[in-house]
Design a protein around this motif. Structure first.
Motif, short mmCIF file in Angstrom:
data_model
loop_
_atom_site.label_atom_id
_atom_site.label_comp_id
_atom_site.label_asym_id
_atom_site.label_seq_id
_atom_site.Cartn_x
_atom_site.Cartn_y
_atom_site.Cartn_z
N ARG A 37 0.83 -1.21 0.00
CA ARG A 37 0.00 0.00 0.00
C ARG A 37 0.86 1.27 0.00
N LEU A 38 2.09 1.13 0.46
CA LEU A 38 3.01 2.28 0.45
C LEU A 38 3.82 2.36 -0.85
N GLY A 39 3.66 1.34 -1.70
CA GLY A 39 4.34 1.36 -3.00
C GLY A 39 5.57 0.50 -3.09
N ARG A 80 7.45 6.95 4.55
CA ARG A 80 6.80 7.44 3.33
C ARG A 80 7.30 6.59 2.18
N SER A 83 4.81 5.30 -3.27
CA SER A 83 3.48 5.73 -3.73
C SER A 83 3.13 7.13 -3.22
N GLY A 84 3.92 7.62 -2.27
CA GLY A 84 3.62 8.91 -1.65
C GLY A 84 2.79 8.78 -0.39
N ARG A 85 2.28 7.58 -0.13
CA ARG A 85 1.52 7.34 1.10
C ARG A 85 2.48 7.11 2.26
N SER A 86 2.00 7.42 3.45
CA SER A 86 2.83 7.27 4.65
C SER A 86 2.10 6.42 5.68
N ALA A 87 2.89 5.77 6.54
CA ALA A 87 2.33 4.96 7.61
C ALA A 87 3.33 4.89 8.76
N GLU A 111 -0.51 2.30 11.51
CA GLU A 111 -1.63 2.92 10.80
C GLU A 111 -1.15 3.78 9.63
N LEU A 112 -1.92 3.76 8.55
CA LEU A 112 -1.66 4.70 7.45
C LEU A 112 -1.97 6.10 7.94
N VAL A 113 -1.13 7.05 7.55
CA VAL A 113 -1.35 8.45 7.96
C VAL A 113 -1.48 9.35 6.76
#
Length: 113
Positions: A37-39, A80, A83-87, A111-113
């Motif tokens: 999910r974070l790439g 980070r 994908s640009g998502r962070s957790a 948790e995803l932030v």
């Protein structure tokens, strides 16, 4: 507090590629879904390897259990991904008895932030 000698931290390729990012590993597949999910994926495992090493170098460590094998440290951080998502993630490191270089043990998804 930082992990002693964090600038030399070792993150074994097999821990990243064949465990954390393996969609077929009995335990790792759940972590692979999180990191996916974070790439991160098996084909870009070196990015996760690098990012885990950076966590050891820059974030605050909390001493954990000490055993005859060595001293453990936990480092909580925000990761980070590509994908640009962070957790949030908790990484575990060990400084083995008689060694001066910390080694990556595992990571726990948060948790995803």
């Amino acid at each position: 507090m930082n992990i002693p000698n964090a600038e030399r931290a070792i993150v074994e390729p097999s821990k990243v590629r064949d465990y954390l990012l393996s969609p077929t590993h009995a335990v790792g597949r759940f972590k692979a879904a999180f990191f996916g999910r974070l790439g991160y994926a098996q084909d870009n495992w070196r990015e996760l390897q690098r990012d885990l090493a950076l966590i050891a170098q820059r974030d605050t460590a909390v001493p954990g259990q000490f055993s005859r094998f060595g001293a453990k440290y936990e480092v909580s951080a925000i990761l980070r991904g590509p994908s640009g998502r962070s957790a949030a993630v908790v990484t575990v490191w060990m400084l083995r008895t008689g060694e001066t270089t910390p080694r990556f043990v595992t990571a726990y998804p948060g948790e995803l932030v």
